[in-house]
Design a protein around this motif. Structure first.
Motif, PDB file in Angstrom:
ATOM      1  N   PRO A   9       0.789  -1.248   0.158  1.00  0.00           N
ATOM      2  CA  PRO A   9      -0.146   0.091  -0.055  1.00  0.00           C
ATOM      3  C   PRO A   9       0.808   1.137   0.167  1.00  0.00           C
ATOM      4  O   PRO A   9       1.113   1.895   0.871  1.00  0.00           O
ATOM      5  N   VAL A  10       1.459   1.512  -1.064  1.00  0.00           N
ATOM      6  CA  VAL A  10       2.281   2.664  -1.329  1.00  0.00           C
ATOM      7  C   VAL A  10       1.817   3.411  -2.635  1.00  0.00           C
ATOM      8  O   VAL A  10       1.148   2.712  -3.528  1.00  0.00           O
ATOM      9  N   GLU A  27      -4.901   2.041   2.486  1.00  0.00           N
ATOM     10  CA  GLU A  27      -5.988   1.059   2.993  1.00  0.00           C
ATOM     11  C   GLU A  27      -6.244   1.231   4.560  1.00  0.00           C
ATOM     12  O   GLU A  27      -5.475   1.678   5.287  1.00  0.00           O
ATOM     13  N   PRO A  28      -7.454   0.741   4.916  1.00  0.00           N
ATOM     14  CA  PRO A  28      -7.851   1.098   6.159  1.00  0.00           C
ATOM     15  C   PRO A  28      -6.986   0.034   7.255  1.00  0.00           C
ATOM     16  O   PRO A  28      -6.710  -0.843   6.865  1.00  0.00           O
ATOM     17  N   PRO A  29      -7.100   0.482   8.707  1.00  0.00           N
ATOM     18  CA  PRO A  29      -6.525  -0.501   9.541  1.00  0.00           C
ATOM     19  C   PRO A  29      -7.415  -1.726   9.532  1.00  0.00           C
ATOM     20  O   PRO A  29      -8.358  -1.869   9.333  1.00  0.00           O
ATOM     21  N   VAL A 157       8.680  -6.279   9.838  1.00  0.00           N
ATOM     22  CA  VAL A 157       8.619  -4.901  10.520  1.00  0.00           C
ATOM     23  C   VAL A 157       7.337  -4.413  10.542  1.00  0.00           C
ATOM     24  O   VAL A 157       6.650  -3.949  11.595  1.00  0.00           O
ATOM     25  N   THR A 158       6.555  -4.694   9.329  1.00  0.00           N
ATOM     26  CA  THR A 158       5.214  -3.918   9.153  1.00  0.00           C
ATOM     27  C   THR A 158       4.352  -4.566  10.103  1.00  0.00           C
ATOM     28  O   THR A 158       3.573  -4.144  10.731  1.00  0.00           O
ATOM     29  N   ARG A 159       4.328  -5.975  10.214  1.00  0.00           N
ATOM     30  CA  ARG A 159       3.751  -6.778  11.037  1.00  0.00           C
ATOM     31  C   ARG A 159       3.924  -6.332  12.333  1.00  0.00           C
ATOM     32  O   ARG A 159       2.843  -6.293  13.134  1.00  0.00           O
ATOM     33  N   ARG A 160       5.119  -6.332  12.623  1.00  0.00           N
ATOM     34  CA  ARG A 160       5.168  -5.742  14.336  1.00  0.00           C
ATOM     35  C   ARG A 160       4.750  -4.270  14.519  1.00  0.00           C
ATOM     36  O   ARG A 160       4.229  -3.994  15.660  1.00  0.00           O
ATOM     37  N   VAL A 161       4.905  -3.262  13.679  1.00  0.00           N
ATOM     38  CA  VAL A 161       4.269  -1.890  13.684  1.00  0.00           C
ATOM     39  C   VAL A 161       2.779  -2.145  13.654  1.00  0.00           C
ATOM     40  O   VAL A 161       2.062  -1.651  14.633  1.00  0.00           O
ATOM     41  N   HIS A 162       2.184  -3.039  12.877  1.00  0.00           N
ATOM     42  CA  HIS A 162       0.668  -3.280  13.225  1.00  0.00           C
ATOM     43  C   HIS A 162      -0.009  -3.569  14.271  1.00  0.00           C
ATOM     44  O   HIS A 162      -0.977  -3.322  14.960  1.00  0.00           O
ATOM     45  N   LEU A 163       1.083  -4.414  15.060  1.00  0.00           N
ATOM     46  CA  LEU A 163       0.568  -5.034  16.257  1.00  0.00           C
ATOM     47  C   LEU A 163       0.462  -3.980  17.421  1.00  0.00           C
ATOM     48  O   LEU A 163      -0.122  -4.126  18.388  1.00  0.00           O
ATOM     49  N   GLN A 168       0.967   3.298   9.372  1.00  0.00           N
ATOM     50  CA  GLN A 168       1.752   4.306   8.435  1.00  0.00           C
ATOM     51  C   GLN A 168       3.115   4.380   8.816  1.00  0.00           C
ATOM     52  O   GLN A 168       3.430   4.038  10.141  1.00  0.00           O
ATOM     53  N   ALA A 169       4.087   4.558   7.724  1.00  0.00           N
ATOM     54  CA  ALA A 169       5.430   4.852   8.147  1.00  0.00           C
ATOM     55  C   ALA A 169       6.076   5.760   7.210  1.00  0.00           C
ATOM     56  O   ALA A 169       5.666   6.185   5.985  1.00  0.00           O
ATOM     57  N   ALA A 170       7.322   6.171   7.993  1.00  0.00           N
ATOM     58  CA  ALA A 170       8.201   7.285   6.833  1.00  0.00           C
ATOM     59  C   ALA A 170       9.457   6.618   6.888  1.00  0.00           C
ATOM     60  O   ALA A 170      10.004   6.068   7.896  1.00  0.00           O
TER      61      ALA A 170
END
Ligand code: NHW
Ligand code: EN5
Length: 388
Positions: A9-10, A27-29, A157-163, A168-170
């Motif tokens: 999703p970029v 995309e929504p959470p 890392v995306t999965r662990r951020v979602h947890l 979103q990320a920069a």
């Protein structure tokens, strides 16, 4: 073309300039219970680890991986050499998650061969402050390149951020992937021109001698602005107000509070330096400048092994002309024995680069957001964000 990034999703290149796509999350959470609970699969020889950077041994392993395998310039003459103290600082801001400091080891030998990190940050895009992760220090050992390990690291890392309920990320990179929100230029100001030329970082200009070059880049021994001094702990509230007010003019910028300012801008030796101007009459804090320390290893030179570089961080001028403020920053960097002062053309930096004898480098830096669309590509001067 981008088998991995096309699935993420970029912003995609084909959508650039499509005004029907709305700004904001792509995309929504998903409900937290639907976030994958187990780590992604790695090739069988490898295992995930969480890196506790407070552990001296862990920090040394990460340091060694990055020192030998992290970012190089396009001619492989220099490699970033972040110090251990710098890494600890970069990875332990307020509210950090140890689970976002991710390593990959070889199961049999326990050797650390890959790394990626996130830290939490509130980032404003136009009028909206978004909780994000800042992703940095993605590194795969040179011997394991081009095996599609990076996409697995990014998904993990995306999965662990979602947890942590963040979506979103920069991040920044020297390479072009889908799709930059802005592309910035590196500029360099020689402080020690003889060494820079000797190691191949810069070249003697046409019709220039070494002694004329040294004279060209000479700086005074002391700063010129009355009331210019190092930032101290009691300055945190005033610096927070000054910087928050300044950053409000940019389209994308961090939303710093006092805790963030204490962490990111209070001086730490050989990591981050901050100076301000306190009016000798009113004792008001009117101006601010800062830089961080990021040496590079010099690859294959007989005489020198490291280049000491200062990187312009956040600067604010309200009373002292920006040119004079940054000239004082150059003077202190020179006195502290830095070889070069680097800056991007972000914020209002274009207002001092040429006048203070910075020259454009051969590197560019692309800025990215994950799962957040902006409807046009920004000019670097619209960016109020500096990542380490
Ligand atoms: S940029 C510095 C990145 N590190 C280096 O350049 C160090 C030296 N290079 C390496 O270690 C600052 C490797 O070359 C790396 C790639 C590991 C870079 N960003 O494994 P494969 C950051 O740390 C894509 C993103 O075979 P490799 C920011 C590439 O386009 N993607 O390659 C990090 C291709 O995908 P495609 C990158 O050379 C931001 C795929 O990786 C990339 O062995 C991360 C190839 O993988 C880069 N710098 O390993 C994203 N470099 O679709 C965070 C290559 O084109 C996103 N690739 O086929 C947000 C996550 C959090 C979301 C939370 C909601
Ligand atoms: C995210 N946190 O290419 C970081 N650096 O210009 C990841 N060039 O130092 C992304 N090639 O131009 C990192 N000297 C992307 C950057 C990767 C590193 C990189 C460039 C930036 C750089 C130097 C050395 C070039 C060596 C040969 C350069 C010229 C300096 C000269 C001084 C005098 C006035 C004119 C310019």
């Amino acid at each position: 073309r981008h088998k991995f990034w096309e699935t993420q999703p970029v912003g995609q290149f084909k959508d650039l300039g499509d005004p029907s796509l709305p700004e904001g999350p792509i995309e929504p959470p998903t409900p937290l219970l639907e976030v994958k609970q187990e780590p992604y699969n790695l090739p069988n020889l490898y295992e995930w680890i969480t890196c506790d950077m407070n552990s001296e041994d862990m920090c040394s392993e990460v340091y060694n991986l990055l020192t030998n395998n992290y970012v190089e310039d396009d001619e492989n003459m220099f490699r970033f050499n972040y110090s251990k103290e710098f890494l600890r600082w970069a990875l332990h801001p307020p509210g950090y998650f140890t689970s976002w400091h991710i390593g990959v080891r070889v199961k049999s030998s326990k050797k650390l061969v890959a790394f990626i990190t996130g830290v939490p940050a509130r980032i404003r895009a136009r009028d909206t402050v978004v909780n994000m992760a800042e992703i940095n220090f993605l590194c795969v050992h040179k011997k394991l390149r081009s095996k599609r390990l990076a996409p697995v690291m990014i998904k993990e890392v995306t999965r662990r951020v979602h947890l942590e309920n963040i979506w979103q990320a920069a991040y920044t990179a020297g390479v072009v992937i889908p799709t930059p929100i802005s592309t910035c230029q590196y500029w360099h100001r020689s402080l020690n021109p003889k060494k820079l030329i000797d190691v191949g970082f810069s070249r003697l200009g046409a019709r220039m001698t070494m002694s004329r070059t040294i004279k060209l880049y000479k700086l005074p021994d002391s700063t010129s602005t009355p009331g210019f001094r190092k930032m101290e702990p009691h300055d945190i509230p005033a610096v927070t107000r000054l910087l928050r007010d300044y950053l409000s003019q940019f389209l994308v910028a961090p939303d710093f509070d006092e805790n963030d300012i204490e962490h990111w801008l209070l001086p730490r030796e050989d990591v981050v330096e901050s100076f301000l101007v306190e009016s000798p009459e009113t004792h008001e804090i009117t101006d601010f400048c800062s830089f961080y320390t990021l040496p590079s290893s010099i690859l294959g030179n007989q005489n020198y092994s490291t280049l000491k570089a200062a990187y312009s961080y956040y600067n604010v001028s309200t009373k002292t002309p920006l040119l004079q403020l940054m000239n004082d920053a150059l003077i202190v960097a020179k006195r502290k024995d830095y070889d070069v002062f680097n800056a991007l053309d972000v914020m209002q930096n274009e207002g001092f680069l040429k006048e203070l004898k910075f020259g454009p480098g051969d590197g560019k830096l692309h800025y990215y957001l994950y799962n957040y669309r902006l409807n046009h590509v920004m000019r670097p001067s619209e960016l109020g964000l500096v990542l380490l």
